[in-house]
Write a protein that holds these residues in place. Sequence first.
Motif, PDB file in Angstrom:
ATOM      1  N   LYS A   1       0.562  -1.060  -0.040  1.00 33.44           N
ATOM      2  CA  LYS A   1       0.042   0.099  -0.083  1.00 33.44           C
ATOM      3  C   LYS A   1       0.808   1.196  -0.053  1.00 33.44           C
ATOM      4  CE  LYS A   1      -4.088  -1.797   2.299  1.00 33.44           C
ATOM      5  NZ  LYS A   1      -5.011  -1.949   3.451  1.00 33.44           N
TER       6      LYS A   1
ATOM      7  N   LEU B   1      -4.561  -2.614  -5.374  1.00 33.68           N
ATOM      8  CA  LEU B   1      -3.180  -2.734  -5.595  1.00 33.68           C
ATOM      9  C   LEU B   1      -2.733  -2.943  -7.227  1.00 33.68           C
ATOM     10  CD1 LEU B   1      -1.751  -4.797  -2.471  1.00 33.68           C
ATOM     11  CD2 LEU B   1      -1.977  -2.374  -2.795  1.00 33.68           C
TER      12      LEU B   1
ATOM     13  N   ASP C   1      -7.361   0.066  -3.652  1.00 37.28           N
ATOM     14  CA  ASP C   1      -7.347  -1.150  -2.598  1.00 37.28           C
ATOM     15  C   ASP C   1      -7.001  -2.445  -3.079  1.00 37.28           C
ATOM     16  OD1 ASP C   1      -7.914   0.888  -0.694  1.00 37.28           O
ATOM     17  OD2 ASP C   1      -9.902   0.377  -0.613  1.00 37.28           O
TER      18      ASP C   1
END
Length: 304
Positions: A2, A48, A46
């Motif tokens: 993240k 990725l 989120d």
Amino acid sequence: MKYLHKYVPVSQDGKPYPILCHGDQLSVERMVDAKLSMAFSEDETDQLKGLIPRPQGFHKRCIVLQDSMNSLFSGSTVGDKGSLFQIKNKFGFRTVKKKTSDCVNSCVDFFNFVTESSVCLIVCNLLNIDNIDEICQTIPTDHAAVQNLFMNICEQVINLVWPQIDKQSIQQAIRGDDSLVNQESTSDSEDPRFLDDTIDYWNDDYDSSLDETLPYYEENEDDDFEEELTETHQESHDSVFNYSRCMVWRGLLHMVQTLAERENDGHQIIADWRLDMVHFWNNNHNKYLILGHRLLAGNTKCNE
């Protein structure tokens, strides 16, 4: 991931650009697990997306280099002329150890030294040169002829050290059919044992690992080894000669893979991974086998 994803560039339509994220086997495995765990998130950030896990070639080469040292580097061969351990003591490579993770650069320099020296000795033998200070009288002056001679010498060196193909077919292993192995064939092209790309230098009933078939001397003098016929060693079962061939082959392989990474030659790097897949299988590197399969499968999909 993240934290790294914050630095992934985004196009005008909001989609992230694919960026390679390098790491060793363990890091890539964790990256893949992290992306799988976030795959069902509603937000693309989120999920990725944009970070592409990619195994780093340096770590892969260290694994292969360690296997080479395990197979060829042994203190019991310190008195055998031409062995890696004897060469290490003769030329003062004091920092070289069998555990390559403690001295990677020293091991690489040592393998390059042994490989380049062995190739020079082979070329001197091919050109009938007894003294490295003398100039061969048979070298032509024409540039095209010199290039042809150079290519011919390179081909002879490769043919000399080229490993024997393993005689158990991968296709037969998939089918579970071993009946064709015992059949006699009239030529290599008809022999099902020559259908795969598994690299080995000896035929030891097909059930021994590579490490067990690479001693500098045989443990049993009655063992029947098979090797490729060469011009200078026809019908010879010399384990010392086979040891030297394997040593030069592995050294050339390390040098070629390093050069491909330095030149950022993507096609050659992928070809090296294909070749190393057989090595991972033979040496039970199952995690790198899975890692390489993911890389090759993804590369094949992108090229479709």
